[in-house]
Motif scaffolding. Sequence first.
Motif, PDB file in Angstrom:
ATOM      1  N   THR A 134      -0.947 -10.107   1.563  1.00  0.00           N
ATOM      2  CA  THR A 134      -1.393  -8.802   2.045  1.00  0.00           C
ATOM      3  C   THR A 134      -2.135  -8.034   0.954  1.00  0.00           C
ATOM      4  OG1 THR A 134       0.503  -8.737   3.546  1.00  0.00           O
ATOM      5  CG2 THR A 134      -0.654  -6.667   3.160  1.00  0.00           C
ATOM      6  N   ARG A 135      -1.669  -8.140  -0.285  1.00  0.00           N
ATOM      7  CA  ARG A 135      -2.336  -7.427  -1.384  1.00  0.00           C
ATOM      8  C   ARG A 135      -3.726  -7.980  -1.687  1.00  0.00           C
ATOM      9  NH1 ARG A 135       2.844  -7.999  -3.787  1.00  0.00           N
ATOM     10  NH2 ARG A 135       2.064  -9.368  -5.446  1.00  0.00           N
ATOM     11  N   PHE A 183       0.816  -1.202   0.000  1.00  0.00           N
ATOM     12  CA  PHE A 183       0.000   0.000   0.000  1.00  0.00           C
ATOM     13  C   PHE A 183       0.860   1.267   0.000  1.00  0.00           C
ATOM     14  CE2 PHE A 183      -2.211  -3.258   2.638  1.00  0.00           C
ATOM     15  CZ  PHE A 183      -3.168  -3.601   1.686  1.00  0.00           C
ATOM     16  N   ASP A 184       0.305   2.301  -0.610  1.00  0.00           N
ATOM     17  CA  ASP A 184       0.947   3.606  -0.555  1.00  0.00           C
ATOM     18  C   ASP A 184       0.824   4.178   0.856  1.00  0.00           C
ATOM     19  OD1 ASP A 184       1.802   3.874  -3.226  1.00  0.00           O
ATOM     20  OD2 ASP A 184      -0.167   4.591  -3.880  1.00  0.00           O
ATOM     21  N   ARG A 185       1.714   5.085   1.201  1.00  0.00           N
ATOM     22  CA  ARG A 185       1.545   5.831   2.440  1.00  0.00           C
ATOM     23  C   ARG A 185       0.287   6.675   2.345  1.00  0.00           C
ATOM     24  NH1 ARG A 185       6.150   5.900   5.787  1.00  0.00           N
ATOM     25  NH2 ARG A 185       8.052   5.095   4.826  1.00  0.00           N
ATOM     26  N   PRO A 186      -0.337   7.014   3.499  1.00  0.00           N
ATOM     27  CA  PRO A 186       0.188   6.845   4.852  1.00  0.00           C
ATOM     28  C   PRO A 186      -0.025   5.437   5.392  1.00  0.00           C
ATOM     29  CG  PRO A 186      -1.921   7.976   4.926  1.00  0.00           C
ATOM     30  CD  PRO A 186      -1.578   7.818   3.474  1.00  0.00           C
ATOM     31  N   GLY A 216      -3.888   3.960   5.664  1.00  0.00           N
ATOM     32  CA  GLY A 216      -4.881   4.942   5.265  1.00  0.00           C
ATOM     33  C   GLY A 216      -4.875   6.192   6.116  1.00  0.00           C
ATOM     34  N   ALA A 217      -5.519   7.236   5.592  1.00  0.00           N
ATOM     35  CA  ALA A 217      -5.613   8.502   6.311  1.00  0.00           C
ATOM     36  C   ALA A 217      -6.303   8.289   7.646  1.00  0.00           C
ATOM     37  CB  ALA A 217      -6.380   9.515   5.462  1.00  0.00           C
ATOM     38  N   GLY A 218      -5.752   8.919   8.684  1.00  0.00           N
ATOM     39  CA  GLY A 218      -6.336   8.775  10.001  1.00  0.00           C
ATOM     40  C   GLY A 218      -6.197   7.383  10.572  1.00  0.00           C
ATOM     41  N   ASP A 219      -5.236   6.599  10.065  1.00  0.00           N
ATOM     42  CA  ASP A 219      -5.053   5.212  10.528  1.00  0.00           C
ATOM     43  C   ASP A 219      -6.370   4.449  10.439  1.00  0.00           C
ATOM     44  OD1 ASP A 219      -2.224   5.398  11.478  1.00  0.00           O
ATOM     45  OD2 ASP A 219      -3.098   6.852  12.882  1.00  0.00           O
ATOM     46  N   ARG A 220      -7.020   4.560   9.287  1.00  0.00           N
ATOM     47  CA  ARG A 220      -8.366   3.995   9.192  1.00  0.00           C
ATOM     48  C   ARG A 220      -8.394   2.495   9.466  1.00  0.00           C
ATOM     49  NH1 ARG A 220     -13.156   4.395   4.587  1.00  0.00           N
ATOM     50  NH2 ARG A 220     -14.331   2.621   5.416  1.00  0.00           N
ATOM     51  N   SER A 221      -7.493   1.731   8.849  1.00  0.00           N
ATOM     52  CA  SER A 221      -7.518   0.275   9.005  1.00  0.00           C
ATOM     53  C   SER A 221      -6.330  -0.209   9.814  1.00  0.00           C
ATOM     54  CB  SER A 221      -7.512  -0.418   7.639  1.00  0.00           C
ATOM     55  OG  SER A 221      -8.751  -0.265   6.975  1.00  0.00           O
ATOM     56  N   ILE A 222      -6.593  -1.150  10.697  1.00  0.00           N
ATOM     57  CA  ILE A 222      -5.540  -1.866  11.408  1.00  0.00           C
ATOM     58  C   ILE A 222      -5.373  -3.218  10.732  1.00  0.00           C
ATOM     59  CG2 ILE A 222      -4.823  -2.881  13.600  1.00  0.00           C
ATOM     60  CD1 ILE A 222      -6.646  -0.795  14.982  1.00  0.00           C
ATOM     61  N   VAL A 223      -4.153  -3.554  10.382  1.00  0.00           N
ATOM     62  CA  VAL A 223      -3.868  -4.789   9.651  1.00  0.00           C
ATOM     63  C   VAL A 223      -2.868  -5.618  10.445  1.00  0.00           C
ATOM     64  CG1 VAL A 223      -2.996  -5.785   7.496  1.00  0.00           C
ATOM     65  CG2 VAL A 223      -4.274  -3.619   7.446  1.00  0.00           C
ATOM     66  N   ALA A 224      -3.169  -6.900  10.610  1.00  0.00           N
ATOM     67  CA  ALA A 224      -2.237  -7.828  11.248  1.00  0.00           C
ATOM     68  C   ALA A 224      -2.203  -9.113  10.437  1.00  0.00           C
ATOM     69  CB  ALA A 224      -2.664  -8.122  12.687  1.00  0.00           C
ATOM     70  N   VAL A 225      -1.038  -9.423   9.885  1.00  0.00           N
ATOM     71  CA  VAL A 225      -0.853 -10.640   9.095  1.00  0.00           C
ATOM     72  C   VAL A 225       0.333 -11.403   9.667  1.00  0.00           C
ATOM     73  CG1 VAL A 225      -0.405 -11.626   6.816  1.00  0.00           C
ATOM     74  CG2 VAL A 225      -1.751  -9.510   7.017  1.00  0.00           C
ATOM     75  N   PHE A 226       0.072 -12.596  10.178  1.00  0.00           N
ATOM     76  CA  PHE A 226       1.116 -13.483  10.698  1.00  0.00           C
ATOM     77  C   PHE A 226       1.259 -14.656   9.737  1.00  0.00           C
ATOM     78  CE2 PHE A 226       0.007 -10.946  14.253  1.00  0.00           C
ATOM     79  CZ  PHE A 226       1.090 -10.953  15.125  1.00  0.00           C
ATOM     80  N   SER A 227       2.494 -15.071   9.462  1.00  0.00           N
ATOM     81  CA  SER A 227       2.675 -16.144   8.483  1.00  0.00           C
ATOM     82  C   SER A 227       3.831 -17.051   8.836  1.00  0.00           C
ATOM     83  CB  SER A 227       2.887 -15.564   7.075  1.00  0.00           C
ATOM     84  OG  SER A 227       4.108 -14.846   6.984  1.00  0.00           O
ATOM     85  N   GLY A 258      -9.654   2.273   3.049  1.00  0.00           N
ATOM     86  CA  GLY A 258      -8.787   3.439   3.129  1.00  0.00           C
ATOM     87  C   GLY A 258      -7.434   3.257   2.489  1.00  0.00           C
ATOM     88  N   ALA A 259      -7.135   2.038   2.029  1.00  0.00           N
ATOM     89  CA  ALA A 259      -5.823   1.774   1.447  1.00  0.00           C
ATOM     90  C   ALA A 259      -5.749   2.273   0.008  1.00  0.00           C
ATOM     91  CB  ALA A 259      -5.514   0.280   1.477  1.00  0.00           C
ATOM     92  N   SER A 260      -4.565   2.714  -0.390  1.00  0.00           N
ATOM     93  CA  SER A 260      -4.277   3.097  -1.769  1.00  0.00           C
ATOM     94  C   SER A 260      -3.208   2.155  -2.303  1.00  0.00           C
ATOM     95  CB  SER A 260      -3.786   4.552  -1.830  1.00  0.00           C
ATOM     96  OG  SER A 260      -3.390   4.896  -3.144  1.00  0.00           O
TER      97      SER A 260
END
Length: 409
Positions: free
Chosen positions: A310-311, A221-224, A280-291, A317-319
């Motif tokens: 992850t993709r 994902f792009d920042r932020p 995403g802006a404002g930390d919209r999504s929290i993502v946790a991926v364990f592998s 909110g992700a870009s």
Amino acid sequence: MRSTASTWAFTSRRPRHLLAATAAFLSLTFAGAVWPQSAAALPDGTDDTSSVESSNAQVPVGVTAGVAVFDRQTGTFTEQLNASTQFRSASIIKLLLALDFLWTRGPDYTVPAADRTRLNAMLRSSDDNAANHYWSHYGESAIVNRMTSQLGLTDTAPPPAGQEQMWGYTATSARDTVKIYRYLLDRAPAPVRDLIMGNLRQSTRCASDAFDQHFGIAAAFDRPWAVKQGWSGGATGFGPGTCGPASAASAPADVSGPSAPTAASADLRRPALHTTGTVGAGDRSIVAVFSLHPDGTSYGKAFTDIGRLTRSLTVPGASVPSGKWYGTWSSGVNVREEPLIGDGNVLTRLPAGVEVLVGCQKKGQVVSVPPYTNEWWAYLPQYGGYISNIYISHPDNQLPDVPLCSSQQ
């Protein structure tokens, strides 16, 4: 993440005598300390311990994954796959080390200069020496017990008895990691939130052990975004890191920890790669991926597989960055400032066989790797530099679906 970190997690029920000892430690050490707004009660009423799972995650063959994506705007999960499954935490535990230390700094949360330097290195570049310091000085497993209690974590457990010094043995899950970030973003005092999240937003591509840590969220994902990553080579090891110019890639081979007692809910041997944070802006999504990956998996292959996983996730909110993903071959491929070979223009080196995003291509210096020659170079926007197309896994010299670079690139 090596030293005491790049090993395994271990899960077990904590015996009553350990719980009692922990309670005594807390009463003696933190008498009068107040931890603001315990995360056990979520402010929006959302039950993030729900066992109902739904996910469109595309898990690569041979990979075991635990996934949770939480949309803070709607207060709901968009992805849950094995969200309560315990994985060895590797360096994800550094979030708890930072939180636990900052707890002791209240009420004004003033941080001494030496500790600010340690925290910056630990959170931005995943420095293991800093983690060793906090683990050994603040109670080892007691840190995990304190944070588990205060944050309402249900799947997080300390290392096994006799191996308490190995902070990488801590077990945790995707859903517990979401809880940690929700606390940081919604309930932590502003100085705590700003210090930790501010550092995660400044994550360095090259970790302190010369591993490229911008996989998963940082590549998909792009920042932020803000990220805290974890990696552990398991029984076979990932080998030395290669990130940074050649002169910087001098980290020793990945150190596998001693065999730990087998627990049914935690794999202790396979290579692990974890990506956690916000998008995403404002930390919209929290993502946790364990592998977890098959024994013998290279770092580049694990890097690629967690990237594809992850993709595939639904992350509000992700870009998504523009470009085409291509595999590479060879080891220690240099990413250069310009499309030409020179000793002074190396930005970093790629993990062997990793998949990269190609933004555009242009002609440059001819590169020869007998029996092949190629004058085309691929621009990698996420690295800010070029690699010769000769190292792209494609039969043509010029990639057919990648545009030409502009004069500014």
